[in-house]
Design an enzyme around this catalytic site. Structure first.
Site, PDB file in Angstrom:
ATOM      1  N   LYS A 191      51.954  49.167  35.606  1.00  0.00           N
ATOM      2  CA  LYS A 191      53.334  49.266  36.083  1.00  0.00           C
ATOM      3  C   LYS A 191      53.454  50.498  36.957  1.00  0.00           C
ATOM      4  O   LYS A 191      53.725  51.604  36.489  1.00  0.00           O
ATOM      5  CB  LYS A 191      54.312  49.328  34.908  1.00  0.00           C
ATOM      6  CG  LYS A 191      55.753  49.059  35.325  1.00  0.00           C
ATOM      7  CD  LYS A 191      55.897  47.661  35.894  1.00  0.00           C
ATOM      8  CE  LYS A 191      57.277  47.369  36.434  1.00  0.00           C
ATOM      9  NZ  LYS A 191      57.357  46.045  37.058  1.00  0.00           N
ATOM     10  N   SER A 387      58.237  41.042  38.159  1.00  0.00           N
ATOM     11  CA  SER A 387      59.011  41.894  37.261  1.00  0.00           C
ATOM     12  C   SER A 387      60.268  41.158  36.797  1.00  0.00           C
ATOM     13  O   SER A 387      60.178  40.077  36.243  1.00  0.00           O
ATOM     14  CB  SER A 387      59.341  43.218  37.945  1.00  0.00           C
ATOM     15  OG  SER A 387      58.179  44.004  38.087  1.00  0.00           O
TER      16      SER A 387
END
Length: 592
Positions: A191, A387
């Site tokens: 991430k 996401s």
């Protein structure tokens, strides 16, 4: 006094009458202009469709910020209306061919460009011609032009054929200099959205994933060009790696173009193909004009409908504007569809790099209720569905992606700035606090987070990540552990996502619609598109009434005048305005 009131009321009456007259005149002028603008143009036989693609192409027609007051506002054709219009031209005997003259391709990314290019290939396979000409081809423009029967380039032109790259700006050193520290919490080793604020270069994990998906998209790009130009992929890579197509004669030598010549020579080729003499005028018709004359049909007039919901842009809290996905606006759309008995199935077209986790959860809940009503949901992915964009997609009955779609990025992050050094050392501002408890002062940028606050943030972020894993596991019929192995913020291409179970099929929006019709057992149906987008004329009325905000106008201006800078501005603004945990991509893939 009587004389005073006499003149006063006479003035008031005159003002009212004058205002009414001016309003009527204004409405008549407005109606006349609108009527002139909406007249159906004529399409003549032996016409040639002229395509440029030099303006930004949204997913959904007119789903873009208003550029301000215009007397003749242009309809901003969406990607799928553009594709539908070209398909109409394929079947229209009055249209003999396409003349493609584009310098830059403003579709947004490789997946959208692939859908557009596939439509051009179908046009050519129907027996009609495509001639392409430009002074300067960006890679995206050349990707489309390579589908043509003949590719022309100006003798002093350039083909910017050099390969793909992802450029990520890092702000940590700048923040250190001004005395601002970003206090960051994230879940998922890949991430990387927070890396620009905590590092000065890409982490090894991020560098690995970026290389992987860039290579995947690049291979798809080269394979399409190879098929059209009959040049091996290996040779195309060699040409790109050495920038050998930068000069027209070299581009001709390496078979990337057919003719090094001027525009009049390309025009001569078009005339020859449609049987015109040397000086005869070519009947060109623009895409927007042809769309007015022959717009794509939305299906038959049966009672059954398939709803296509376009979710494009960043996922944000509140209603949002055109080109963004506000949870308040889209929850209403999903609820309206759920209650509409005429709608039998839903296609959710997602083109989003993510955004607010809370907003994504709200929309996921509304979609769950819609699915529970018995209406199948099929997701069609555009350039991005990552996401929070994947969060709203994962519950679908079927997910369709393009090979070069970027998806996954199942991870969460939170950030809060600490401006204590800036305020204390740079500006001489100090804060002192009296509080009734450890959390009473709230989360402020005036102090370092305490250990308790840091633990709260990290636990909150990990809980949101666990919730995300659960939603994907439920939607994809996997275990949380199986999802975690392919999650951790990792970005995948559509092809890779198919292999690991994040998507079901590869294809375009039409394929998703076909799947939705089959799941709903529908043979005849009509397409209904959401969300409702105001026409340019209603946008003008909003301008006159002052309803469009200044920042929206500024964003529209920036996007039109500085398209290379706008994505970075938009990303920083989204981070600045973010509330709560976020799930978004940290990068942009320029493809013009």
């Amino acid at each position: 006094m009587k004389q005073f009131f006499k003149f006063f009321f006479a003035s008031c009456l005159g003002f009212i009458v004058g205002s009414i007259i001016l309003s009527v005149i204004g409405l008549l002028i407005f109606a006349g202009v609108a009527s002139q603008a909406e007249q159906t143009p004529q399409v003549y036989s032996n016409s040639v469709l002229r395509l440029t693609f030099n303006d930004f192409i949204p997913e959904h027609t007119n789903n873009i910020e208003s550029a301000g007051l215009e007397l003749y506002p242009e309809k901003k054709l969406g990607l799928h209306e553009t594709i539908g219009t070209i398909k109409n031209a394929t079947r229209d005997n009055r249209i003999k061919g396409i003349y493609l003259e584009t310098d830059a391709l403003m579709t947004g990314g490789p997946a959208s460009a692939a859908e557009l290019r596939e439509t051009l290939e179908e046009f050519k396979e129907s027996g009609k011609f495509i001639v392409a000409y430009s002074k300067y081809y960006t890679q995206g423009a050349y990707y489309l032009a390579s589908a043509a029967d003949e590719v022309y380039i100006n003798p002093l032109g350039v083909i910017d054929f050099r390969g793909f790259a992802a450029q990520i700006p890092f702000y940590k050193n700048m923040l250190d200099k001004v005395g601002v520290e970003m206090q960051i919490f994230y879940a998922g080793q890949y991430k990387s959205a927070t890396e620009p604020y905590r590092l000065t270069k890409m982490s090894p994990q991020n560098r690995f994933q970026v290389r992987q998906y860039l290579n995947g998209m690049y291979d798809n790009f080269l394979e399409d060009i190879s098929d059209s130009r009959a040049v091996e992929v290996k040779e195309l890579k060699r040409v790109a790696n050495n920038f050998l197509a930068s000069k027209p004669d070299q581009a001709l030598q390496h078979k990337l173009v057919d003719v090094v010549g001027y525009k009049d020579e390309a025009m001569a080729s078009v005339r020859d193909r449609i049987g015109l003499d040397k000086d005869e005028k070519i009947r060109f018709i623009s895409l927007s004009t042809y769309n007015k004359a022959n717009p794509p049909r939305k299906g038959d007039y049966s009672n059954g409908r398939i709803a296509i919901v376009y979710a494009e842009g960043g996922i944000i809290d509140g209603y949002g504007s055109n080109g963004s996905i506000g949870d308040k606006r889209y929850m209403k759309v999903f609820n309206d569809i759920r209650k509409d008995d005429r709608v039998k199935a839903v296609v959710l077209r997602v083109n989003s790099p993510g955004g607010s986790s809370l907003s994504a959860e709200n929309m996921h809940h509304a979609l769950s209720r819609l699915k529970e009503s018995g209406k199948p949901i099929v997701v069609s992915m555009g350039d991005y569905a990552a996401s929070a964009g994947y969060y709203i997609a994962c519950l679908a009955d079927s997910i369709v992606a393009q090979p070069s779609t970027l998806t996954g990025s199942i991870g969460v992050f939170s950030m809060i700035p600490n401006a204590q050094q800036l305020l204390n050392d740079k500006l001489g501002i100090n804060f002192d606090t009296v509080a009734t408890g450890d959390f009473a002062a709230g989360l402020t940028p005036f102090y370092d987070l305490t250990p308790k606050e840091e633990r709260w943030f990290q636990v909150r972020t990990e809980e949101m990540y666990d919730l995300f894993l659960g939603k994907v596991a439920e939607g994809r019929n996997m275990t949380k552990n199986e999802v975690h192995k392919i999650a951790q913020g990792r970005v995948w291409t559509g092809e890779e996502a198919l292999e690991i179970g994040l998507v079901d099929q590869l294809g375009d929006l039409d394929k998703a619609v076909d799947i939705a019709a089959r799941l709903a057992d529908m043979e005849e149906y009509r397409i209904k598109e959401y969300p409702f987008i105001k026409s340019p004329w209603l946008e003008i009325l909003d301008e006159l009434q002052g309803k469009n905000e200044t920042d929206i106008k500024f964003q529209s201006y920036l996007k039109s005048q500085w398209p290379d800078i706008y994505p970075y501005y938009n990303h920083i603004t989204a981070i600045k305005d973010a509330k709560g945990p976020q799930a978004r991509l940290p990068f942009f893939i320029p493809f013009e």
